[in-house]
Design a protein around this motif. Structure first.
Motif, short mmCIF file in Angstrom:
data_model
loop_
_atom_site.label_atom_id
_atom_site.label_comp_id
_atom_site.label_asym_id
_atom_site.label_seq_id
_atom_site.Cartn_x
_atom_site.Cartn_y
_atom_site.Cartn_z
N SER A 175 0.82 -1.22 0.00
CA SER A 175 0.00 0.00 0.00
C SER A 175 0.86 1.26 0.00
CB SER A 175 -0.91 0.00 1.24
OG SER A 175 -1.26 1.31 1.61
N PRO A 176 0.65 2.15 -1.01
CA PRO A 176 1.43 3.40 -1.01
C PRO A 176 1.17 4.26 0.23
CG PRO A 176 0.40 3.03 -3.15
CD PRO A 176 -0.16 2.00 -2.23
N LEU A 177 -0.07 4.25 0.73
CA LEU A 177 -0.36 5.04 1.94
C LEU A 177 0.43 4.50 3.14
CD1 LEU A 177 -1.99 7.12 3.64
CD2 LEU A 177 -3.71 5.32 3.97
N HIS A 178 0.35 3.20 3.35
CA HIS A 178 1.07 2.61 4.48
C HIS A 178 2.57 2.86 4.33
CE1 HIS A 178 -2.44 -0.53 4.90
NE2 HIS A 178 -2.82 0.71 5.14
N ALA A 179 3.07 2.67 3.10
CA ALA A 179 4.51 2.85 2.87
C ALA A 179 4.93 4.29 3.15
CB ALA A 179 4.85 2.46 1.43
N SER A 180 4.08 5.25 2.79
CA SER A 180 4.49 6.65 3.00
C SER A 180 4.57 6.99 4.48
CB SER A 180 3.54 7.61 2.26
OG SER A 180 2.29 7.64 2.90
N ILE A 181 3.64 6.44 5.26
CA ILE A 181 3.70 6.70 6.72
C ILE A 181 4.95 6.02 7.31
CG2 ILE A 181 2.53 6.38 8.94
CD1 ILE A 181 -0.14 6.37 7.33
N ALA A 182 5.19 4.79 6.87
CA ALA A 182 6.38 4.07 7.38
C ALA A 182 7.66 4.83 7.03
CB ALA A 182 6.41 2.66 6.81
N ARG A 183 7.74 5.29 5.78
CA ARG A 183 8.96 6.01 5.35
C ARG A 183 9.22 7.23 6.22
NH1 ARG A 183 7.46 5.15 -0.04
NH2 ARG A 183 8.73 3.50 -0.92
#
Ligand SMILES: C[S@@+](CC[C@H](N)C(=O)[O-])C[C@H]1O[C@@H](n2cnc3c(N)ncnc32)[C@H](O)[C@@H]1O
Length: 212
Positions: free
Chosen positions: A90-98
């Protein structure tokens, strides 16, 4: 949870609390995602941190980053020369993780691979000393088969949610994730290449190693 709720609550209470620096990640996850309960939480996060502390893995692979909670729990205790690779669709999940990886002291040693985990795993060279599988349940058998040839001789695979709140032991539970976990557990149990112990921690965690 599998154990009685009162026991689960007690175990959470007497386990070490989550480190305070995880609070902004938890706040972002609760504000921006639909299922914040997907984070492993404080008790299991500390369990992962302790395993990494004791095993000293040099290369860690995580399948299912979400917003980075479990990755940062492992990163905090990994050896100074270790690296952690984590995969998220998920791009959303990945952006928060990043965002939270970048704000952490371990930013240089965590790599997030965005996209289908199976593709990322196939492209990543081994060996891995520790693999934490915590993504889509129907994918577990494929993740396991992709990762096993890349497991270090003394490495461990940890697979999360394998007991599905106990649903796997109830034949009337035919939910897709329960069916997937039943198939995964049976697949590993029948595999002569490995040994596994299935722990009743939270939703169930399997510990899998190469047969000696
Ligand atoms: C249970 S959550 C992971 C929780 C995380 N380990 C933590 O403690 O915060 C599962 C994650 O797997 C991701 N996911 C689902 N299918 C995936 C796939 N095919 N490849 C990579 N990630 C996937 C979901 O988007 C979700 O963020």
């Amino acid at each position: 949870m599998i154990v009685r709720p009162v026991v689960e609550k007690y175990a959470e209470e007497v386990s070490s609390a989550a480190p305070p620096w995880l609070a902004p990640l938890v706040a972002d996850t609760e504000a921006a995602t639909e299922l914040p309960a997907m984070m492993v939480g404080s008790m299991q996060g500390e369990f992962l941190a302790s395993l990494v502390f004791a095993l000293r893995p040099r290369r860690i692979l995580e399948i299912g980053t979400f917003t980075g909670y479990s990755a940062l729990c492992m990163a905090q205790t990994m050896p100074g020369d270790a690296e952690l690779h984590t995969c998220e669709l998920s791009p959303l999940h990945a952006s928060i993780a990043r965002k939270h990886f970048a704000a952490s002291p371990w930013a240089e040693r965590i790599t997030l691979w965005e996209g289908p985990a199976l593709t990322s795993v196939r492209d990543l060279p081994g060996p891995f000393d520790l693999v934490f599988v915590d993504a889509d349940k129907p994918g577990y058998v494929d993740y396991y088969e992709a990762v096993l040839p890349k497991l270090a001789p003394h490495g461990l695979i940890l697979a999360d949610n394998v007991l599905q709140f106990g649903g796997v032991a109830n034949e009337r539970d035919q939910q897709p994730d329960t069916l997937a976990m039943r198939a995964f557990n049976a697949h590993v149990a029948a595999d002569p290449r490995v040994r596994q112990s299935v722990l009743t921690v939270r939703e169930g965690v399997s510990v899998i190693r190469l047969a000696g």
